[in-house]
Design a protein around this motif. Structure first.
Motif, short mmCIF file in Angstrom:
data_model
loop_
_atom_site.label_atom_id
_atom_site.label_comp_id
_atom_site.label_asym_id
_atom_site.label_seq_id
_atom_site.Cartn_x
_atom_site.Cartn_y
_atom_site.Cartn_z
N PHE A 180 -5.66 30.40 5.33
CA PHE A 180 -5.03 29.40 6.23
C PHE A 180 -5.98 28.30 6.71
O PHE A 180 -5.62 27.14 6.72
CB PHE A 180 -4.33 30.04 7.44
CG PHE A 180 -3.79 31.43 7.23
CD1 PHE A 180 -3.14 31.78 6.04
CD2 PHE A 180 -3.94 32.41 8.19
CE1 PHE A 180 -2.65 33.06 5.82
CE2 PHE A 180 -3.45 33.70 7.98
CZ PHE A 180 -2.81 34.02 6.79
N ASN A 181 -7.18 28.69 7.20
CA ASN A 181 -8.16 27.72 7.69
C ASN A 181 -7.62 26.79 8.77
O ASN A 181 -7.89 25.59 8.76
CB ASN A 181 -8.74 26.88 6.53
CG ASN A 181 -9.48 27.74 5.52
OD1 ASN A 181 -9.31 28.95 5.50
ND2 ASN A 181 -10.29 27.12 4.69
N LEU A 182 -6.86 27.33 9.70
CA LEU A 182 -6.43 26.53 10.86
C LEU A 182 -7.56 26.54 11.90
O LEU A 182 -8.37 27.48 11.92
CB LEU A 182 -5.15 27.13 11.47
CG LEU A 182 -3.94 27.16 10.55
CD1 LEU A 182 -2.79 27.94 11.19
CD2 LEU A 182 -3.48 25.76 10.17
N GLN A 233 -1.82 33.40 17.83
CA GLN A 233 -0.58 33.96 18.39
C GLN A 233 0.53 34.06 17.35
O GLN A 233 1.62 34.53 17.65
CB GLN A 233 -0.10 33.09 19.57
CG GLN A 233 -1.08 33.06 20.74
CD GLN A 233 -0.65 32.07 21.80
OE1 GLN A 233 -0.80 30.86 21.64
NE2 GLN A 233 -0.10 32.58 22.89
N LEU A 234 0.24 33.58 16.14
CA LEU A 234 1.26 33.58 15.08
C LEU A 234 0.96 34.65 14.02
O LEU A 234 -0.20 35.03 13.83
CB LEU A 234 1.29 32.20 14.39
CG LEU A 234 2.23 31.15 14.97
CD1 LEU A 234 2.01 30.94 16.45
CD2 LEU A 234 2.09 29.84 14.21
N SER A 235 2.01 35.06 13.32
CA SER A 235 1.80 36.00 12.21
C SER A 235 1.14 35.26 11.05
O SER A 235 1.10 34.02 11.02
CB SER A 235 3.15 36.55 11.74
OG SER A 235 3.86 35.55 11.04
N GLY A 236 0.65 36.03 10.08
CA GLY A 236 0.01 35.42 8.91
C GLY A 236 0.95 34.48 8.16
O GLY A 236 0.56 33.38 7.77
N ALA A 289 -3.29 36.96 1.19
CA ALA A 289 -3.76 37.63 2.40
C ALA A 289 -2.61 38.08 3.29
O ALA A 289 -2.84 38.54 4.40
CB ALA A 289 -4.69 36.69 3.17
N LEU A 290 -1.39 37.94 2.81
CA LEU A 290 -0.22 38.21 3.66
C LEU A 290 0.35 39.61 3.44
O LEU A 290 0.32 40.14 2.33
CB LEU A 290 0.88 37.19 3.38
CG LEU A 290 0.54 35.72 3.63
CD1 LEU A 290 1.72 34.84 3.26
CD2 LEU A 290 0.14 35.51 5.09
N ASP A 291 0.91 40.15 4.51
CA ASP A 291 1.66 41.40 4.36
C ASP A 291 2.89 41.10 3.50
O ASP A 291 3.44 40.01 3.56
CB ASP A 291 2.09 41.91 5.73
CG ASP A 291 0.90 42.39 6.54
OD1 ASP A 291 -0.11 42.81 5.93
OD2 ASP A 291 0.95 42.32 7.78
N PRO A 292 3.31 42.10 2.73
CA PRO A 292 4.40 41.87 1.77
C PRO A 292 5.64 41.22 2.37
O PRO A 292 6.23 40.34 1.75
CB PRO A 292 4.73 43.28 1.27
CG PRO A 292 3.50 44.06 1.50
CD PRO A 292 2.79 43.46 2.67
#
Ligand code: ADP
Ligand code: MG
Length: 257
Positions: A103-105, A153-156, A183-186
């Motif tokens: 993501f690199n936020l 505070q946000l999900s992946g 890198a995300l959950d399914p």
């Protein structure tokens, strides 16, 4: 030349390459990471790049906006050569959006601030206009109600959609994705792929490194398979999956499908 062939030739001429690699080679020290890469992407084309870990996929797409530099051969993006010329690099980076695996936020900025930063400072967009545009893209990725939160505070999946919206705020002509769902959950993969599919449907030129073969099958115009720094095979998804030509492609597909 038959009428049909003439029409096809005209069509091909009309479809200029927006990205063109000609005999591109790159080394990390002694290590030859990209070998004689010849490859072009037409405007509006959707390319999926796949291949084993370490085959040079990230390096190749990072060369497109010169996050990595090549040592031999030529890369043209939108007709501009990627070389040491900083002005060229600056021009291209404005036109090429990139979404990474992680993501690199900016963690200390709100979602809205993450989106308006580059438009305000790089594109010199007035703040109010930048915020309106940011909200527009946040709505498109269905996350406008999170605008004042911080990335942590946000999900992946939500963070990755923010990263895509952030890229779009620069009004890019090309979007590069480097394993955006790895890198995300399914359960979050689909929400990110859906945003990418929507972009593809709108005609965005896209180069996506991904192992999501369902996405490749439905969205890609061409699938590029890399192994050990080479492009081993590049074909339509239909040919690539149903009739892979090279042993290395067959082996790779047998391992992931
Ligand atoms: P992929 O994205 O296909 O997994 P990469 O492009 O990240 O492959 O890496 C290709 C090869 O180059 C790997 O062997 C990796 O270890 C090596 N490599 C990547 N980045 C660097 C670097 N900055 N310095 C030295 N070697 C690197
Ligand atoms: Mg990689």
């Amino acid at each position: 030349m038959t009428e049909r062939n003439m029409a096809l030739a005209q069509l091909e001429q009309g479809e200029e390459a927006i990205i063109q690699f000609s005999d591109v080679n790159k080394w990390y020290g002694e290590f030859h990471v990209l070998k004689n890469i010849d490859f072009s992407v037409k405007k509006g084309e959707r390319i999926v790049v796949c291949g084993p870990s370490g085959s040079g996929k990230s390096t190749m797409i990072r060369c497109i906006n010169r996050l990595e530099e090549h040592q031999k051969g030529q890369i043209l993006v939108d007709g501009i050569e990627m070389n040491d010329n900083l002005k060229n690099i600056e021009t291209i980076r404005k036109d090429v959006g990139m979404v990474f695996q992680h993501f690199n936020l900016f963690p200390h900025l709100t979602i809205l601030e993450n989106l308006t930063l580059a438009p305000i400072w790089v594109r010199k967009t007035p703040k109010k206009e930048a915020e309106e545009m940011a909200m527009h893209y946040l709505e498109r990725v269905k996350i406008a109600n999170q605008a004042l939160k911080y990335p942590g505070q946000l999900s992946g999946g939500q963070q990755q959609r923010v990263a895509i919206a952030r890229g779009l705020c620069m009004k890019p002509r090309i979007m590069l994705f480097d394993e955006p769902t790895s890198a995300l959950d399914p359960e979050m993969i689909k929400e990110v792929l859906d945003v990418m599919i929507q972009l593809a449907d709108e005609g965005m030129t896209m180069v996506c490194v991904t192992h999501e073969m369902g996405f490749a099958k439905t969205v890609a115009d061409r699938v590029v398979f890399m192994d050990a720094g080479e492009i081993v095979e590049a074909n339509t998804p239909h040919e690539f999956f149903d009739n892979p030509k090279h042993d290395r492609t067959q082996l790779f597909l047998s391992q992931i499908l």
